[in-house]
Design a protein around this motif. Structure first.
Motif, PDB file in Angstrom:
ATOM      1  N   ALA A   6      43.356  -2.809 107.498  1.00 41.60           N
ATOM      2  CA  ALA A   6      43.804  -3.111 106.155  1.00 41.60           C
ATOM      3  C   ALA A   6      44.749  -1.933 105.460  1.00 41.60           C
ATOM      4  N   PHE A   7      44.174  -0.766 105.518  1.00 34.10           N
ATOM      5  CA  PHE A   7      44.655   0.338 104.860  1.00 34.10           C
ATOM      6  C   PHE A   7      45.995   0.543 105.509  1.00 34.10           C
ATOM      7  N   TYR A   9      47.779  -1.520 107.050  1.00 30.60           N
ATOM      8  CA  TYR A   9      48.840  -2.794 106.546  1.00 30.60           C
ATOM      9  C   TYR A   9      49.241  -2.439 105.045  1.00 30.60           C
ATOM     10  N   ILE A  10      48.338  -2.101 104.122  1.00 25.72           N
ATOM     11  CA  ILE A  10      48.713  -2.076 102.705  1.00 25.72           C
ATOM     12  C   ILE A  10      49.672  -0.819 102.437  1.00 25.72           C
ATOM     13  N   LEU A  12      51.836   0.208 104.807  1.00 20.76           N
ATOM     14  CA  LEU A  12      52.909  -0.138 105.484  1.00 20.76           C
ATOM     15  C   LEU A  12      53.838  -1.282 104.602  1.00 20.76           C
ATOM     16  N   PHE A  13      53.052  -2.350 104.253  1.00 20.00           N
ATOM     17  CA  PHE A  13      53.861  -3.399 103.887  1.00 20.00           C
ATOM     18  C   PHE A  13      53.706  -3.495 102.163  1.00 20.00           C
ATOM     19  N   SER A  14      53.091  -2.646 101.644  1.00 22.65           N
ATOM     20  CA  SER A  14      52.681  -2.753  99.996  1.00 22.65           C
ATOM     21  C   SER A  14      53.478  -1.685  99.619  1.00 22.65           C
ATOM     22  N   TYR A  15      53.000  -0.516 100.044  1.00 21.58           N
ATOM     23  CA  TYR A  15      53.476   0.698  99.458  1.00 21.58           C
ATOM     24  C   TYR A  15      54.678   1.174  99.973  1.00 21.58           C
ATOM     25  N   ALA A  16      55.362   1.088 101.205  1.00 21.37           N
ATOM     26  CA  ALA A  16      56.347   1.516 102.079  1.00 21.37           C
ATOM     27  C   ALA A  16      57.438   0.826 101.042  1.00 21.37           C
ATOM     28  N   PRO A  17      57.585  -0.398 100.600  1.00 21.10           N
ATOM     29  CA  PRO A  17      58.568  -1.013  99.954  1.00 21.10           C
ATOM     30  C   PRO A  17      58.683  -0.423  98.724  1.00 21.10           C
TER      31      PRO A  17
ATOM     32  N   VAL B  92      41.567  -8.340 110.106  1.00 22.68           N
ATOM     33  CA  VAL B  92      41.911  -6.956 109.057  1.00 22.68           C
ATOM     34  C   VAL B  92      41.313  -7.423 107.924  1.00 22.68           C
ATOM     35  N   PHE B 115      44.091  -0.803  96.447  1.00 24.13           N
ATOM     36  CA  PHE B 115      44.180  -2.113  96.863  1.00 24.13           C
ATOM     37  C   PHE B 115      44.468  -3.202  95.801  1.00 24.13           C
TER      38      PHE B 115
END
Lengths: 286, 296
Positions: A6-7, A9-10, A12-17, B92, B115
């Protein structure tokens, strides 16, 4: 370890943008990349704010949201209060199950059903109108009907589902309260208003905060499907504009700026809604 | 003590009952109408003669739907995305919810805030789109599987659920020399069936019904899910499907009637799996709504 996927994922897809957000303040050229493109400050924001489309798009977004909220927020509450009064447990269960069936229909199918049922030539609604001696109406194309179609199809689809949480809250109301109120001669309506409603008011306020926080996030997936050339003046909202300009027409920087504006307003709404609710009743989200 | 119903109460009960019946009719009518149309004769459907019951019953629409390669390929893709996507979602999201529910996670507070922030603020559509392109995920199945692999909203539901699982359960296992991950998989997961049921349902329905991501991130019809094919048939009304292109002139009128009929059949075929399954799963997802509300 359990958090790791999950880490990643966020990140890559939440903070990278978020890093990509800087192109809202730049003139993006594919050849120069995100870093190499020249800074232009707030140019794209002022383009958007001063542009012809700003008030129309912003206004449509808020109006659609507000209408949705005004109708689709209270209806499930009333529905739950009504279902709660039904005496036969079986009938209640059946009604509940049937009423949230539409929740599981996809947006595409939902809009497809609207198109077929409200079709000017063969739609059943127009057949009925004609039988009543009225004229056939092209529901899906008339700008003045767009908002009603959008909001009411939302009511149809979501009221049963949205009522679930209130029904659950109503199940926790102490029967002794009703018992004593009845001894004191309270009518059914009085008991609903003075016992059931206050008992679920916490839930109501909480969900209201969430709804107000999401006020600027209209259901653009459905709106996009309901859009056509004719109703664009009332159906263009911020998110559909971002999609069309940014993804289809490739005006990357401008759309990023518009999207950022949308997100900032959204965040501000949520934080202030939460603050106000916290002041009013100590019902806070955080 | 039983109290007799007063006259006023009987009246209000009648009114409430009538309203519920009215709402039920409003909600169920379109569903029945679509099903009726899907099994009626194309002539009657195309002239708007079907009002409630099917007439001229036949399965022509369904036969056409199942012969259509575009619809069938979309259906297969959707099945794949739903099964594989849901598996990734669960792998996930659920462990993350468990990790957040446990106290004593190093840096737990910071991570939770990190998060939570993603729920309220995001880069938006365009930066994400550019990222997907840069990662060379555009127009691949991976784009649709990975995007949304983690859902913060569902993670919170998981966290609330796991917070209610007694600590003693895992403590006992860990004293016996079990590492935390094994304790999670072998001790906690088996008692979390209700949660897993809810999550599976939420994720699976989401995958089954979504179209926007597919529209944004894929261009190749061979990997597109059913909802995009439906969009062409129902909303754009393109004569996209192969059987319609194959139509010769003399069949053209016939074909346009069939096209109306097919809309209804395809709605039924695409919605059927979810509509058939949900009444059986509803005790799970009602629970899910409850777990979610605990957080508030």
């Amino acid at each position: 370890m359990l958090l790791l996927p999950a880490f990643v994922y966020i990140c890559l897809f939440s903070y990278a943008p978020l890093y990509g957000l800087q192109i809202a303040f730049k003139d993006f050229y594919g050849s120069l990349g995100i870093l190499g493109s020249p800074w232009v400050g707030f140019k794209h924001f002022s383009d958007f704010f001063s542009g012809f489309y700003f008030w129309r798009t912003f206004g449509n977004t808020i109006i659609l949201s507000a209408y949705s909220l005004a109708i689709n927020f209270p209806v499930p509450i009333i529905l739950a209060l009504m279902l709660n009064e039904l005496k036969s447990a079986r009938y209640k269960k059946f009604a509940q199950t049937a009423l949230y069936a539409p929740h599981f229909i996809s947006v595409v199918v939902m809009v497809g059903i609207l198109h077929t049922m409200f079709s000017p030539s063969i739609g059943v609604v127009n057949t009925a109108l004609e039988a009543l001696g009225r004229e056939r109406v092209y529901f899906m194309a008339l700008p003045r009907l767009f908002r009603a179609m959008y909001v009411l199809s939302g009511t149809w689809q979501e009221m049963g589902w949205a009522a679930v949480i209130y029904i659950a809250a109503l199940a926790g109301v102490d029967p002794a309260l009703h018992e004593s109120a009845r001894i004191d001669g309270a009518s059914r309506l009085q008991r609903i208003i003075h016992i059931n409603l206050p008992c679920i008011s916490t839930t109501i306020i909480l969900l209201l905060i969430l709804s107000i926080g999401g006020l600027i996030n209209v259901g653009y997936e459905k709106i996009y499907l309901m859009q056509n050339e004719v109703n664009l003046e009332v159906s263009e909202v911020i998110s559909t504009l971002v999609y069309k300009r940014g993804i289809i027409n490739n005006r990357v920087s401008f759309s990023t700026a518009v999207g950022l504006f949308n997100n900032v307003v959204n965040l501000a709404l949520l934080v202030s809604a939460n603050f106000i609710a916290g002041r009013l009743s100590r019902e806070s989200l955080f | 003590m039983r109290l007799r119903e007063t006259k006023g109460d009987a009246v209000s009960y009648g009114v409430i009952n009538a309203l519920v019946v009215f709402l039920l009719a409003m909600v169920l009518y379109p569903i029945i109408y679509v099903i009726s149309c899907s099994v009626s004769s194309p002539d009657l459907v195309a002239s708007g003669k079907i009002l409630f019951f099917p007439r001229g019953v036949n399965l022509m629409g369904y036969r056409r739907v199942f012969q259509d390669p575009a619809i069938m390929s979309g259906y297969a893709n959707t099945l794949f995305y739903t099964v594989a996507g849901t598996a990734i979602n669960l792998a996930v999201t659920v462990p993350a919810g468990y990790a957040m529910a446990r106290k004593g996670l190093p840096g737990g507070r910071v991570i939770t805030l990190l998060f939570l922030f993603t729920m309220y603020f995001s880069g938006g559509m365009v930066p994400l789109f550019m990222l997907i392109k840069n990662l060379r995920l555009y127009n691949t199945r991976w784009a649709l599987l990975l995007l949304g692999a983690f859902s913060m909203y569902n993670c919170i539901i998981c966290r609330s659920f796991f917070a209610s699982v007694p600590r003693e359960l895992t403590e006992a296992a860990e004293i016996d020399g079990c590492n935390p991950i094994r304790a999670f998989v072998q001790v906690v997961l088996p008692v979390s069936q209700a949660l897993l049921g809810v999550m599976t349902l939420y994720f699976a329905v989401g995958h089954w019904n979504s179209y926007f991501n597919a529209m944004m991130y894929t261009s190749d019809q061979a990997i597109q899910p059913l909802q995009l094919v439906l969009r062409k048939i129902l909303v754009l009304e393109q004569e996209q499907t192969a059987m319609m292109q194959a139509a010769s002139d003399e069949y053209l009128a016939e074909q346009s009637k069939l096209r109306e009929l097919i809309k209804y059949s395809v709605i039924v075929v695409s919605s059927l799996p979810v509509m058939v399954l949900y009444p059986f799963l509803q005790r799970y997802f009602v629970k899910g709504v409850m777990i979610g509300s605990v957080k508030g």
